[in-house]
Design a protein around this motif. Structure first.
Motif, short mmCIF file in Angstrom:
data_model
loop_
_atom_site.label_atom_id
_atom_site.label_comp_id
_atom_site.label_asym_id
_atom_site.label_seq_id
_atom_site.Cartn_x
_atom_site.Cartn_y
_atom_site.Cartn_z
N SER A 76 0.82 -1.20 0.00
CA SER A 76 0.00 0.00 0.00
C SER A 76 0.86 1.25 0.00
O SER A 76 1.90 1.30 0.64
N ASP A 77 0.40 2.28 -0.71
CA ASP A 77 1.11 3.55 -0.67
C ASP A 77 0.62 4.41 0.49
O ASP A 77 1.17 5.48 0.75
N ASN A 78 -0.41 3.94 1.20
CA ASN A 78 -0.91 4.65 2.37
C ASN A 78 -1.25 3.59 3.43
O ASN A 78 -2.37 3.08 3.47
N ALA A 81 -4.35 4.19 5.71
CA ALA A 81 -5.63 4.00 5.02
C ALA A 81 -5.91 2.51 4.79
O ALA A 81 -7.05 2.07 4.92
N ALA A 133 -7.45 10.03 11.92
CA ALA A 133 -6.59 10.80 11.03
C ALA A 133 -6.73 12.28 11.35
O ALA A 133 -7.75 12.72 11.89
N GLU A 137 -6.17 15.47 6.65
CA GLU A 137 -6.02 14.19 5.96
C GLU A 137 -7.39 13.58 5.67
O GLU A 137 -7.62 13.02 4.61
N ARG A 141 -8.83 12.74 1.94
CA ARG A 141 -9.33 11.42 1.55
C ARG A 141 -10.76 11.52 1.06
O ARG A 141 -11.14 10.90 0.09
#
Length: 163
Positions: A76-78, A81, A133, A137, A141
């Motif tokens: 995952s790049d996050n 999340a 979060a 942020e 999102r």
């Protein structure tokens, strides 16, 4: 692997075959090929016993599941999340297992980020999971999910703030 993990001891191809044949028809050579493939991939180790081998799992099923979860999470790049989405999919029983695991490994449960030095005099307030979060942020999102970043904000309002 399910059969090897189930017995939790070194097993022969014949034992796995006989167990599988209780559910379906399968050839000895098929089981032997699969066991050899598992050995070649490093999932099982084997030791010769006469003309046969005994196969034993290299790791536990729990360790395998943990490695899968870690691999998926690392893709995952996050990461935050991904965890929020994963936790959202969990049943109450799974959430309880997670709480138990956190307690076992000794990670203190927290209600969010450490308060800043100026606010240390008041106790931290509990934070709901959707609010963990930072506000910016969350808005980013939400905007990304709604495609709002492509719309101009002509009224000075956050386009994703309507409930």
């Amino acid at each position: 692997m399910t059969r090897v993990w189930k017995w939790n001891r070194p097993v022969t191809v014949r034992e796995v075959l006989e167990d599988l044949q209780q559910e379906r028809s399968i050839a000895y050579t098929t089981v032997m090929t699969v066991m050899d493939n598992l050995h070649q991939k490093g999932w099982v180790r084997r030791e010769a016993e006469g003309r046969a081998y005994r196969y034993e799992a290299v790791s536990t099923r729990a360790a395998y599941a943990a490695a899968l979860m870690n691999d998926a999470w690392s893709q995952s790049d996050n990461a935050a999340a991904a965890l929020v989405a994963f936790f959202g999919m969990m049943s109450e029983e799974q959430r309880q297992a997670l709480r138990d695991a956190v307690r076992i490994v000794g990670i203190p449960e927290t209600s969010g980020p450490e308060p800043e030095a100026t606010s240390r005099s008041r106790p931290a307030e509990p934070v709901k999971s959707a609010e963990r979060a930072e506000p910016a942020e969350r808005a980013d999102r939400r905007d990304d999910a709604e495609g709002a970043n492509s719309r101009p904000d002509t009224h000075g309002e956050n386009p994703g703030s309507a409930s």
